[in-house]
Design a protein around this motif. Sequence first.
Motif, PDB file in Angstrom:
ATOM      1  N   GLN A   1       0.706  -1.404   0.048  1.00 52.60           N
ATOM      2  CA  GLN A   1      -0.072   0.128  -0.003  1.00 52.60           C
ATOM      3  C   GLN A   1       0.816   1.360  -0.102  1.00 52.60           C
ATOM      4  O   GLN A   1       0.435   2.278  -0.296  1.00 52.60           O
ATOM      5  N   TYR A   2       1.946   0.981   0.394  1.00 58.58           N
ATOM      6  CA  TYR A   2       3.074   2.096   0.407  1.00 58.58           C
ATOM      7  C   TYR A   2       4.263   1.915  -0.522  1.00 58.58           C
ATOM      8  O   TYR A   2       5.284   1.821   0.098  1.00 58.58           O
ATOM      9  N   PRO A   3       4.100   1.917  -1.585  1.00 63.21           N
ATOM     10  CA  PRO A   3       5.243   1.674  -2.501  1.00 63.21           C
ATOM     11  C   PRO A   3       6.385   2.720  -2.538  1.00 63.21           C
ATOM     12  O   PRO A   3       6.140   3.825  -2.193  1.00 63.21           O
TER      13      PRO A   3
ATOM     14  N   ILE B   1      15.002   2.485  -9.206  1.00 67.72           N
ATOM     15  CA  ILE B   1      13.885   1.537  -9.245  1.00 67.72           C
ATOM     16  C   ILE B   1      12.643   2.310  -8.824  1.00 67.72           C
ATOM     17  O   ILE B   1      12.608   2.580  -7.598  1.00 67.72           O
ATOM     18  N   PRO B   2      11.735   2.666  -9.775  1.00 70.85           N
ATOM     19  CA  PRO B   2      10.454   3.318  -9.265  1.00 70.85           C
ATOM     20  C   PRO B   2       9.537   2.443  -8.643  1.00 70.85           C
ATOM     21  O   PRO B   2       9.789   1.324  -8.412  1.00 70.85           O
ATOM     22  N   ARG B   3       8.495   3.118  -8.092  1.00 71.65           N
ATOM     23  CA  ARG B   3       7.242   2.546  -7.356  1.00 71.65           C
ATOM     24  C   ARG B   3       6.969   1.393  -8.228  1.00 71.65           C
ATOM     25  O   ARG B   3       6.629   1.534  -9.380  1.00 71.65           O
ATOM     26  N   GLY B   4       6.174   0.463  -7.667  1.00 76.98           N
ATOM     27  CA  GLY B   4       5.545  -0.412  -8.476  1.00 76.98           C
ATOM     28  C   GLY B   4       6.428  -1.737  -9.109  1.00 76.98           C
ATOM     29  O   GLY B   4       6.022  -2.505  -9.631  1.00 76.98           O
ATOM     30  N   PHE B   5       7.511  -1.817  -8.352  1.00 74.98           N
ATOM     31  CA  PHE B   5       8.398  -3.080  -8.874  1.00 74.98           C
ATOM     32  C   PHE B   5       8.873  -3.804  -7.539  1.00 74.98           C
ATOM     33  O   PHE B   5       8.831  -3.367  -6.417  1.00 74.98           O
ATOM     34  N   ALA B   6       9.171  -5.110  -7.687  1.00 81.02           N
ATOM     35  CA  ALA B   6       9.709  -5.956  -6.631  1.00 81.02           C
ATOM     36  C   ALA B   6      10.978  -5.999  -6.919  1.00 81.02           C
ATOM     37  O   ALA B   6      11.720  -5.541  -7.957  1.00 81.02           O
ATOM     38  N   HIS B   7      11.876  -6.077  -5.780  1.00 80.17           N
ATOM     39  CA  HIS B   7      13.375  -5.567  -5.756  1.00 80.17           C
ATOM     40  C   HIS B   7      14.020  -6.967  -4.892  1.00 80.17           C
ATOM     41  O   HIS B   7      13.635  -7.307  -3.917  1.00 80.17           O
ATOM     42  N   GLY B   8      15.425  -7.091  -5.306  1.00 82.89           N
ATOM     43  CA  GLY B   8      16.214  -8.209  -4.634  1.00 82.89           C
ATOM     44  C   GLY B   8      17.460  -8.064  -5.013  1.00 82.89           C
ATOM     45  O   GLY B   8      17.790  -7.421  -6.036  1.00 82.89           O
ATOM     46  N   PHE B   9      18.377  -8.691  -4.295  1.00 88.25           N
ATOM     47  CA  PHE B   9      19.825  -8.854  -4.666  1.00 88.25           C
ATOM     48  C   PHE B   9      20.441  -9.955  -3.979  1.00 88.25           C
ATOM     49  O   PHE B   9      20.121 -10.347  -3.160  1.00 88.25           O
ATOM     50  N   LEU B  10      21.550 -10.267  -5.093  1.00 84.68           N
ATOM     51  CA  LEU B  10      22.456 -11.662  -4.612  1.00 84.68           C
ATOM     52  C   LEU B  10      23.804 -11.089  -4.251  1.00 84.68           C
ATOM     53  O   LEU B  10      24.486 -10.307  -5.100  1.00 84.68           O
ATOM     54  N   VAL B  11      24.361 -11.452  -3.121  1.00 82.02           N
ATOM     55  CA  VAL B  11      25.918 -10.962  -3.096  1.00 82.02           C
ATOM     56  C   VAL B  11      26.709 -11.909  -3.512  1.00 82.02           C
ATOM     57  O   VAL B  11      26.815 -13.216  -3.462  1.00 82.02           O
ATOM     58  N   LEU B  12      27.534 -11.318  -4.457  1.00 84.56           N
ATOM     59  CA  LEU B  12      28.691 -12.069  -5.210  1.00 84.56           C
ATOM     60  C   LEU B  12      30.187 -12.128  -4.485  1.00 84.56           C
ATOM     61  O   LEU B  12      30.855 -12.938  -4.995  1.00 84.56           O
ATOM     62  N   SER B  13      30.483 -11.048  -3.887  1.00 81.37           N
ATOM     63  CA  SER B  13      31.798 -10.899  -3.152  1.00 81.37           C
ATOM     64  C   SER B  13      31.613 -11.475  -1.856  1.00 81.37           C
ATOM     65  O   SER B  13      30.604 -12.084  -1.186  1.00 81.37           O
TER      66      SER B  13
ATOM     67  N   ASP C   1       9.801   6.997   0.307  1.00 81.56           N
ATOM     68  CA  ASP C   1       8.715   6.956   1.471  1.00 81.56           C
ATOM     69  C   ASP C   1       9.177   6.142   2.688  1.00 81.56           C
ATOM     70  O   ASP C   1      10.212   5.127   2.400  1.00 81.56           O
ATOM     71  N   PHE C   2       8.857   6.131   3.928  1.00 85.08           N
ATOM     72  CA  PHE C   2       9.289   5.447   4.986  1.00 85.08           C
ATOM     73  C   PHE C   2       8.846   4.037   4.943  1.00 85.08           C
ATOM     74  O   PHE C   2       7.680   3.555   4.439  1.00 85.08           O
ATOM     75  N   TYR C   3       9.306   3.311   5.566  1.00 83.36           N
ATOM     76  CA  TYR C   3       9.108   1.763   5.519  1.00 83.36           C
ATOM     77  C   TYR C   3       7.955   1.450   6.400  1.00 83.36           C
ATOM     78  O   TYR C   3       8.134   2.141   7.707  1.00 83.36           O
TER      79      TYR C   3
ATOM     80  N   GLU D   1       4.840  -5.054   4.067  1.00 85.90           N
ATOM     81  CA  GLU D   1       5.689  -5.865   3.108  1.00 85.90           C
ATOM     82  C   GLU D   1       5.036  -7.019   2.504  1.00 85.90           C
ATOM     83  O   GLU D   1       4.243  -7.699   3.004  1.00 85.90           O
ATOM     84  N   GLY D   2       5.449  -7.097   1.022  1.00 88.81           N
ATOM     85  CA  GLY D   2       4.897  -8.039   0.218  1.00 88.81           C
ATOM     86  C   GLY D   2       6.397  -8.696  -0.366  1.00 88.81           C
ATOM     87  O   GLY D   2       7.452  -8.246  -0.237  1.00 88.81           O
ATOM     88  N   GLY D   3       6.062  -9.885  -1.017  1.00 88.13           N
ATOM     89  CA  GLY D   3       7.124 -10.592  -1.487  1.00 88.13           C
ATOM     90  C   GLY D   3       6.721 -11.553  -2.666  1.00 88.13           C
ATOM     91  O   GLY D   3       5.653 -12.105  -2.584  1.00 88.13           O
ATOM     92  N   MET D   4       7.736 -12.067  -3.327  1.00 88.32           N
ATOM     93  CA  MET D   4       7.554 -12.973  -4.534  1.00 88.32           C
ATOM     94  C   MET D   4       8.573 -13.987  -4.555  1.00 88.32           C
ATOM     95  O   MET D   4      10.085 -13.700  -3.961  1.00 88.32           O
ATOM     96  N   ALA D   5       8.670 -15.127  -4.778  1.00 85.61           N
ATOM     97  CA  ALA D   5       9.666 -16.079  -5.044  1.00 85.61           C
ATOM     98  C   ALA D   5      10.674 -15.817  -5.814  1.00 85.61           C
ATOM     99  O   ALA D   5      10.650 -15.212  -7.109  1.00 85.61           O
ATOM    100  N   TRP D   6      12.158 -15.810  -5.330  1.00 89.64           N
ATOM    101  CA  TRP D   6      13.098 -15.286  -6.133  1.00 89.64           C
ATOM    102  C   TRP D   6      13.395 -16.111  -7.253  1.00 89.64           C
ATOM    103  O   TRP D   6      14.170 -15.709  -8.253  1.00 89.64           O
ATOM    104  N   ASN D   7      13.044 -17.423  -7.304  1.00 90.94           N
ATOM    105  CA  ASN D   7      13.233 -18.453  -8.304  1.00 90.94           C
ATOM    106  C   ASN D   7      11.817 -18.867  -9.152  1.00 90.94           C
ATOM    107  O   ASN D   7      12.069 -19.728  -9.918  1.00 90.94           O
TER     108      ASN D   7
END
Length: 202
Positions: A70-72, A116-128, A139-141, A146-152
């Motif tokens: 609700q608060y992207p 990354i604008p509002r309306g996107f899911a975001h994630g990252f993988l550490v390689l180092s 916007d504040f957290y 919070e929502g989420g989706m499967a990374w794979n």
Amino acid sequence: MGQIKVEKNVGGIEGLCVIEPAVHGDARGYFMETYSQRDMEENGIHIQFVQDNQSMSSKGVLRGLHFQKQYPQTKLVRVIKGSVFDVAVDLRSGSESYGKWYGIELTEENKKQFLIPRGFAHGFLVLSDTAEFCYKCDDFYHPNDEGGMAWNDPEIGIEWPKVKGEYRGSADAEGYTLEDGTALNLSDKDQKWLGLKDTFKF
């Protein structure tokens, strides 16, 4: 002025931008402006950021895919130590690129930033071995939002670099490793998210 180079609509996804700051260096070190509202606005980017965040993660940690319901938030992300593969997935209803992803390696050496604008899911993988990750938000957290989706999720089909493993119908990271044998490390919550179709049932 003119201290940034902006590549807009990367990956053919409207609104996603890769930003490269001008780095002024010599044998003693370097200087750069990590953020200038004036330069952003000169490039047509008008965002009021309200919070800065920073995290540290070890090799193989994968965080995501996260979004606020609700608060992207718009995020401007960068890496100040190490290397990560950073990903955004378009979740904007009605977007021509809905469900499409784009990923970029962000490192302390290339100093690139990912908008990354509002309306996107975001994630990252550490390689180092470790990575320190910084990002601005417009916007504040809101912890209960919070929502989420499967990374794979195979429907999205993110090509995480250096990751080996076979999809078994869930976000469970068991059996997934980097090429050097480092096990993928996800939070319990991130291993329970569902895929795109089950997350958004229109």
